[in-house]
Design a protein around this motif. Structure first.
Motif, short mmCIF file in Angstrom:
data_model
loop_
_atom_site.label_atom_id
_atom_site.label_comp_id
_atom_site.label_asym_id
_atom_site.label_seq_id
_atom_site.Cartn_x
_atom_site.Cartn_y
_atom_site.Cartn_z
N GLY A 132 30.72 -93.91 73.78
CA GLY A 132 31.61 -94.88 74.40
C GLY A 132 31.22 -96.31 74.11
N GLN A 133 29.91 -96.59 74.11
CA GLN A 133 29.46 -97.95 73.82
C GLN A 133 29.67 -98.32 72.35
OE1 GLN A 133 25.39 -98.50 75.44
NE2 GLN A 133 26.34 -100.14 76.61
N LYS A 134 29.36 -97.37 71.46
CA LYS A 134 29.50 -97.66 70.03
C LYS A 134 30.96 -97.87 69.63
CE LYS A 134 25.27 -95.48 68.33
NZ LYS A 134 24.68 -94.40 67.50
N ALA A 135 31.87 -97.11 70.28
CA ALA A 135 33.29 -97.21 69.95
C ALA A 135 34.01 -98.22 70.84
CB ALA A 135 33.95 -95.85 70.10
N ASP A 136 33.26 -98.88 71.72
CA ASP A 136 33.84 -99.82 72.68
C ASP A 136 34.92 -99.15 73.52
OD1 ASP A 136 34.04 -102.22 74.00
OD2 ASP A 136 35.45 -103.11 72.58
N MET A 137 34.62 -97.90 73.94
CA MET A 137 35.55 -97.11 74.77
C MET A 137 34.77 -96.47 75.91
SD MET A 137 37.70 -95.31 71.67
CE MET A 137 38.77 -94.40 72.76
N LEU A 138 34.01 -97.29 76.62
CA LEU A 138 33.14 -96.76 77.68
C LEU A 138 33.95 -96.13 78.81
CD1 LEU A 138 30.20 -96.45 78.50
CD2 LEU A 138 30.33 -98.68 79.61
N GLY A 139 35.08 -96.73 79.15
CA GLY A 139 35.94 -96.18 80.21
C GLY A 139 36.44 -94.79 79.86
N GLN A 140 36.89 -94.60 78.60
CA GLN A 140 37.37 -93.28 78.17
C GLN A 140 36.23 -92.26 78.13
OE1 GLN A 140 38.19 -96.17 76.99
NE2 GLN A 140 40.20 -96.23 75.98
N ALA A 141 35.04 -92.71 77.75
CA ALA A 141 33.88 -91.80 77.72
C ALA A 141 33.55 -91.31 79.13
CB ALA A 141 32.68 -92.52 77.11
N ILE A 142 33.64 -92.20 80.11
CA ILE A 142 33.37 -91.80 81.49
C ILE A 142 34.45 -90.84 81.99
CG2 ILE A 142 33.26 -92.69 83.87
CD1 ILE A 142 31.73 -95.07 82.79
N GLU A 143 35.70 -91.00 81.50
CA GLU A 143 36.76 -90.04 81.83
C GLU A 143 36.38 -88.63 81.37
OE1 GLU A 143 39.47 -90.12 83.48
OE2 GLU A 143 40.01 -92.24 83.73
N PHE A 144 35.82 -88.52 80.15
CA PHE A 144 35.38 -87.22 79.64
C PHE A 144 34.22 -86.67 80.48
CE2 PHE A 144 37.65 -88.39 75.71
CZ PHE A 144 38.29 -87.19 75.46
N ILE A 145 33.32 -87.55 80.91
CA ILE A 145 32.22 -87.13 81.77
C ILE A 145 32.74 -86.58 83.09
CG2 ILE A 145 30.22 -87.95 83.09
CD1 ILE A 145 29.69 -89.95 80.81
N LEU A 146 33.75 -87.25 83.66
CA LEU A 146 34.34 -86.79 84.92
C LEU A 146 35.02 -85.43 84.75
CD1 LEU A 146 35.88 -90.14 86.22
CD2 LEU A 146 33.96 -88.90 87.20
N ILE A 147 35.70 -85.22 83.61
CA ILE A 147 36.34 -83.92 83.35
C ILE A 147 35.30 -82.82 83.28
CG2 ILE A 147 37.62 -82.59 81.61
CD1 ILE A 147 39.11 -85.20 80.93
N GLU A 148 34.19 -83.09 82.56
CA GLU A 148 33.13 -82.09 82.42
C GLU A 148 32.50 -81.79 83.78
OE1 GLU A 148 29.35 -80.20 81.71
OE2 GLU A 148 29.63 -82.17 82.62
N LEU A 149 32.26 -82.81 84.59
CA LEU A 149 31.66 -82.62 85.92
C LEU A 149 32.60 -81.84 86.84
CD1 LEU A 149 30.01 -86.13 86.48
CD2 LEU A 149 28.83 -83.97 86.08
N LYS A 150 33.90 -82.11 86.74
CA LYS A 150 34.88 -81.37 87.55
C LYS A 150 34.87 -79.89 87.17
CE LYS A 150 38.30 -85.04 88.25
NZ LYS A 150 39.66 -85.51 87.85
N ASN A 151 34.87 -79.61 85.87
CA ASN A 151 34.85 -78.21 85.41
C ASN A 151 33.57 -77.52 85.84
OD1 ASN A 151 37.35 -78.35 84.16
ND2 ASN A 151 36.50 -79.01 82.20
N ALA A 152 32.44 -78.23 85.72
CA ALA A 152 31.16 -77.64 86.12
C ALA A 152 31.14 -77.33 87.61
CB ALA A 152 30.02 -78.59 85.76
N HIS A 153 31.69 -78.25 88.42
CA HIS A 153 31.74 -78.04 89.88
C HIS A 153 32.62 -76.85 90.23
CE1 HIS A 153 31.61 -78.94 94.11
NE2 HIS A 153 32.92 -79.13 94.15
N LYS A 154 33.80 -76.77 89.57
CA LYS A 154 34.72 -75.66 89.85
C LYS A 154 34.12 -74.33 89.41
CE LYS A 154 38.05 -74.94 87.01
NZ LYS A 154 39.26 -75.10 86.16
N ASN A 155 33.53 -74.29 88.22
CA ASN A 155 32.96 -73.04 87.71
C ASN A 155 31.74 -72.59 88.52
OD1 ASN A 155 34.86 -72.85 85.68
ND2 ASN A 155 33.62 -74.00 84.22
#
Length: 266
Positions: A132-155
């Motif tokens: 996210g930092q290298k591509a200057d897309m830190l907000g989108q990278a955190i969105e992917f982190i939130l998706i992964e954390l949601k899936n991990a919590h549900k599973n």
């Protein structure tokens, strides 16, 4: 409360002092008010931090913290201010200490991904922050982190439900086994002694287990706890042992299949 070891120069001598402060900015304000020539600041782990090291944060708590980080980035707030707020408002002591370490590393001039890595966050989170930092897309990278954390919590909730029944059955089997060896078998032992007949091999083995439980119960329990503790520590530190244990878990009937499909769903 975080502890910092400050090395400073005063009256031509290098001195060291430990400061207990809530945040690093509070420490910097205190040092500035004392007009000290600071040479080095090093975060210190207190006894409380070492005790809370076993209280790892839940996925739900990490998810909540990254939601707050996402909202802060949308509001264009500085990263160091966001991490300081997360450190202050996070209820879990271990997670709060992680954000404190990440903030200290970030203020020392290290990249965000490396700061989170030194603080002990997962490889996935650190990799996404780096991308996210290298591509200057830190907000989108955190969105992917939130998706992964949601899936991990549900599973993880689903995995707990699946394993609840076999764990309950295993617990009942242990209780029944202890009841038979402690209360039922002694009656058969007296019966066989009265008729002068030798005990069957199975009964002898169960009576040996009864003696082991009664005479060496506490020692056996402490030994099992010690083995479990060192196995866990070795699992965390040794890559080869971790691979060996993971392969062993996957070979266990029913449990191996559940863990296999759980990882696939992840």
């Amino acid at each position: 409360m975080p502890k910092f070891r400050v090395q400073y120069k005063q009256k031509g001598k290098i001195q060291t002092k430990i400061y207990n402060v809530k945040t690093q900015s509070e420490l910097e304000n205190k040092l500035q008010s004392q007009h000290l020539f600071v040479l080095k600041i090093t975060p210190q782990s207190s006894l409380k931090d070492k005790l809370f090291a076993f209280q790892t944060p839940k996925t739900k708590e990490i998810l909540s913290a990254f939601y707050e980080l996402k909202l802060g980035l949308k509001a264009h707030l500085p990263l160091n201010l966001l991490l300081e707020n997360l450190q202050t408002h996070t209820k879990n002591p271990f997670l709060s200490a992680q954000f404190a370490k990440a903030l200290f590393a970030l203020n020392s001039g290290k990249p965000l991904s490396l700061s989170f890595k030194e603080a002990g966050f997962s490889d996935f989170i650190c990799s996404m922050l780096e991308i996210g930092q290298k591509a200057d897309m830190l907000g989108q990278a955190i969105e992917f982190i939130l998706i992964e954390l949601k899936n991990a919590h549900k599973n993880r909730k689903l995995l707990t439900k699946i394993l609840l029944y076999p764990l309950l059955v295993s617990f009942i089997m242990v209780i029944v086994f202890l009841g038979i060896t402690l209360f039922v078998l002694p009656q058969f032992e007296v019966l066989f002694a009265n008729i002068n007949a030798p005990l069957p091999l199975v009964s002898k083995s169960l009576l040996f287990m009864r003696t082991l439980v009664l005479d060496y119960g506490y020692f056996s329990l402490l030994s099992l706890c010690g083995i479990a503790f060192f196995t866990y520590r070795f699992y965390k530190t040794s890559q080869k042992f971790r691979c060996f244990m993971d392969k062993l878990w996957l070979k266990i009937p029913y449990l191996g299949a559940v863990l296999h499909y759980y990882q696939l769903s992840q």
